[in-house]
Design an enzyme around this catalytic site. Structure first.
Site, PDB file in Angstrom:
ATOM      1  N   HIS A 647       0.847  -1.200   0.000  1.00 47.07           N
ATOM      2  CA  HIS A 647       0.000   0.000   0.000  1.00 47.07           C
ATOM      3  C   HIS A 647       0.872   1.237   0.000  1.00 47.07           C
ATOM      4  O   HIS A 647       1.889   1.300   0.695  1.00 47.07           O
ATOM      5  CB  HIS A 647      -0.912   0.012   1.233  1.00 47.07           C
ATOM      6  N   HIS A 700      -9.577  10.395   5.278  1.00 48.35           N
ATOM      7  CA  HIS A 700      -9.210  11.521   6.129  1.00 48.35           C
ATOM      8  C   HIS A 700     -10.360  12.498   6.304  1.00 48.35           C
ATOM      9  O   HIS A 700     -10.273  13.418   7.111  1.00 48.35           O
ATOM     10  CB  HIS A 700      -7.987  12.233   5.562  1.00 48.35           C
TER      11      HIS A 700
END
Length: 773
Positions: A647, A700
């Site tokens: 990732h 986020h």
């Protein structure tokens, strides 16, 4: 005595007071007046620390409730239209909405893109730039802070991100827009800012231009000349600050700018000093960054004084001394670390201690050095000698294993197509398989259990039982939501690097060594002081337990060697590449143990791979060679049927796709939602050979993405990548979110995957080949 100053100071507070206040404000637990009061208290404390240490200038303008680049966007009135008409003044909640997507007041909207600040682990909010954009002075916050500092009697030097670096960090949102087309409008506002600062009595303004240490096109070099020739007419003296590397091909550009002084980074590139001295104009100040602003090791003050004595002789009062960059990147105060091993503690200096180092160095170079300064220098030299001789640093068995590593240790058994065939047979996944990046919410109960364990209020056995409950909860939630490849949720992990470092030899940990990563998010990087090895398995029992709860495939979760390195304070007595290889060998053993425990997929996170890329392109090949080598050294112990994931987040991949492909991970998941899949444009000219999961929602932001939004993003991805190689996943881990936010978002993500399967091919029925254990 040479003039001393810092480029910036940590803003979070020694005990993370800023984090707690901003999060309380976002939750509605305090009002904005209370938040502003906390900000004033922190600024006053940090200014006084600089004054008490004896610095000649106190730096003002480095404070931000979220991000200093975002502060400049607000100052310039550069607010994207989706956040509404900001009017003549951009208020605090507007900046929070730009950063997070929502705030206590104002309508929610998609947050601005966030990415790494140059090659650091700090994140900034990317300015959005549009054709015909108008700029205007839209915030009084900087001027109010200057008034605060002057009222307290401090000698003020203002710091502000420079106009070219602000534009360089921005992203053109209008097709065909050249960011430099906006320069004149930006410089107009900077001129107004400098004029008002002069009227407030400010003598020096530090304009941060770290873009000058990167490879700049000729038109950007020329733009520097154009902009600074206009700014020189202002009433203040300008200190051009460069850091994170040497000026390289931009040296002539920087030295010829009409400014009153220049700061260079002599830690990252000490060799540039000679060329700068030879070409420095006789009226200019030279600020030397000689105290490392990005690492925690104590400086050898006596050696520095000897090195700088000829420079002092040559420049006299025109020599300024500073850290290499802002101290934002190091912890606040070593005095809080009462539990560190005493020998190691003597080797360290945090931000507060670096102020003292700076002042002592200044006195040693002048005629004001006293017995205390000589003693401080002697103690620093003794600490360095003690560190070099310490038996805690070097391990023969680690050196011997490093010598045994050969080419076969960096190579998977078969090429990807053959591995993919075996993995598909083993995992039996549908088209557009769904997964998450690893972590699930770190609830108050999880954090309380960790605190209780450390305080002795919870036994290790009771803690283990609590974590198993959390893992079972996360597995059950994932099954209910309908995810295809599950994770155990990482309830037991405090941090994706700290967790591993705590279990590896050669690492040390602080209690209060917090550093800002973004907004209210702080990290506590470990300190790598010696040779790295793994005494015992670190994650196996948790993943093995999670797999026993489900018939669906479980991913083991590891942080990759480059990220462990990048997100730590690294020993500086050997090449970083050597330390990284030691970490890779330790993690290689963990991969082997996870596979032996029956875990069919293992994710090796490398979000910091691009972050470590040198800022000057000529240095890229050397870094990428050893970074890729370390990933492959970690992963290549896995058998062909074990699926290796990696990732990466906050990365621009276009310029390193070849290296990413060379990692040879079976699946790569990347951050793409904030950039609206723009990162995938690279695949129009580069055929990535393996599988890829472009993130479909921004973790986020607390906003829940719609099914249609995620379907649209994946359809954009499917135009560039064959659908049989696409995965559906969030941008990043879900640690910082709440379950109330996570579940609806993941439900929508699974619904989007089902729609995509219907559109692109018959949905396959899972064949669970593993069964419950």
């Amino acid at each position: 005595m040479s003039t001393t100053h810092v480029l910036g100071y940590p803003r979070i507070g020694a005990r993370r007071e800023l984090k707690r206040a901003t999060e309380a404000y976002w939750k509605g637990e305090i009002d904005q007046a209370e938040l502003e009061r906390t900000g004033r208290e922190l600024r006053a404390r940090h200014w006084q620390a600089q004054r008490d240490a004896g610095l000649d200038w106190v730096t003002v303008g480095d404070f931000a409730f979220y991000d200093h680049v975002l502060n400049v966007s607000a100052l310039l009135g550069a607010v994207p239209p989706r956040f509404g008409d900001a009017g003549e003044t951009v208020d605090l909640d507007t900046t929070f909405r730009m950063a997070r997507g929502r705030a206590p007041t104002g309508e929610p909207a998609a947050a601005c893109e966030m990415t790494k600040y140059f090659d650091t682990n700090y994140h900034y909010l990317v300015p959005e730039l549009h054709a015909d954009q108008r700029f205007g002075l839209a915030s009084r916050r900087l001027f109010d802070e200057v008034a605060e500092a002057r009222a307290a009697g401090h000698p003020v030097k203002v710091v502000l991100t420079g106009p070219l670096t602000w534009l360089w960090l921005g992203k053109a949102k209008s097709p065909g827009l050249d960011r430099l087309d906006l320069l004149d409008g930006v410089v107009d506002v900077y001129g107004e800012i400098l004029q008002q600062l002069g009227e407030q009595g400010v003598e020096w303004v530090q304009l941060d231009e770290p873009a000058l240490v990167q490879d700049l096109p000729a038109d950007w070099q020329q733009a520097y000349e154009r902009a600074y020739h206009r700014l020189q007419a202002g009433p203040v003296k300008l200190l051009l600050a460069t850091y994170f590397g040497g000026l390289g091909e931009n040296l002539s550009t920087a030295l010829n700018l009409p400014v009153d002084g220049i700061h260079i980074d002599c830690v990252r590139d000490p060799d540039q000093l000679t060329a700068v001295l030879d070409r420095l104009l006789p009226h200019k100040v030279l600020s030397l960054g000689v105290i490392d602003g990005r690492n925690v090791w104590r400086s050898d003050l006596a050696a520095l004084a000897r090195t700088l004595a000829p420079v002092r002789e040559r420049l006299g009062e025109r020599l300024w001394l500073a850290p290499s960059c802002s101290l934002l990147h190091v912890p606040v105060d070593l005095d809080l670390e009462t539990e560190l091993q005493p020998q190691l503690r003597r080797w360290l200096a945090f931000a507060r201690q670096k102020l003292d180092e700076l002042v002592v160095l200044g006195r040693l170079l002048g005629d004001r050095a006293g017995a205390a300064d000589e003693q401080a220098a002697a103690e620093a030299s003794a600490a360095l000698a003690d560190r070099q001789a310490s038996t805690h640093i070097h391990k023969a068995e680690v050196a011997e294993r490093m010598q045994r590593v050969g080419p076969a240790d960096r190579q998977r058994g078969q090429p990807y197509p053959e591995r993919a065939r075996k993995q598909r047979k083993r995992l039996a996944l549908p088209l557009f398989p769904t997964t998450t990046i690893g972590s699930f919410p770190q609830t108050a109960e999880i954090r309380a259990a960790r605190r209780d364990l450390k305080a002795g209020r919870l036994t290790p056995e009771a803690y283990e039982a609590r974590m198993r409950e959390e893992i079972a909860f996360a597995v059950a939630r994932q099954e209910e939501i309908g995810l295809d490849v599950l994770v155990h949720g990482e309830a037991e992990r405090n941090d994706m690097v700290e967790y591993f470092g705590e279990q590896l030899d050669g690492f040390a940990f602080t209690r209060a060594g917090w550093v800002q990563s973004y907004g209210s998010r702080c990290v506590k990087p470990p300190i790598i002081y010696g040779d790295v090895s793994r005494p015992r398995p670190m994650t196996v029992r948790w993943s093995e337990y999670a797999q026993s709860l489900t018939g669906r495939p479980m991913k083991g979760m590891l942080t990759g060697p480059v990220t462990v390195l990048q997100w730590s304070f690294v020993r500086d007595d050997q090449p970083r590449s050597e330390t990284c290889r030691q970490i890779a060998l330790a993690l290689r053993d963990e991969v082997a143990d996870l596979e032996a425990a029956g875990i069919p997929a293992i994710q090796i996170d490398e979000p910091a791979l691009r972050e470590g890329l040198p800022l000057q392109q000529r240095q890229w090949p050397g870094y990428l060679d050893w970074a890729v080598d370390c990933f492959r050294l970690t992963a290549s112990v896995a058998q062909d049927a074990t699926q290796i994931h990696t990732h990466m987040c906050y990365s621009e991949f276009n310029d390193i796709m070849g290296a990413i492909a060379t990692l040879d991970a079976d699946v790569i998941t990347i951050e793409t939602s904030r950039s609206d899949m723009e990162l995938l444009e690279v695949f129009e000219g580069f055929e990535y050979p393996n599988e890829i999961g472009p993130g479909v929602y921004d973790i986020h932001s607390p906003n829940t993405p719609s099914v249609d939004w995620m379907v649209r993003l994946m359809e954009k991805a499917a135009r560039r990548i064959p659908v049989e190689r696409l995965w559906v996943n969030p941008d990043c881990g879900l640690k910082t979110r709440a379950w109330a936010e996570v579940e609806p978002a993941l439900q929508n993500m699974v619904a989007a995957a089902e729609i995509l399967r219907e559109r692109y091919g018959q949905a396959q029925t899972r064949v669970a080949t593993q069964g419950k254990r």
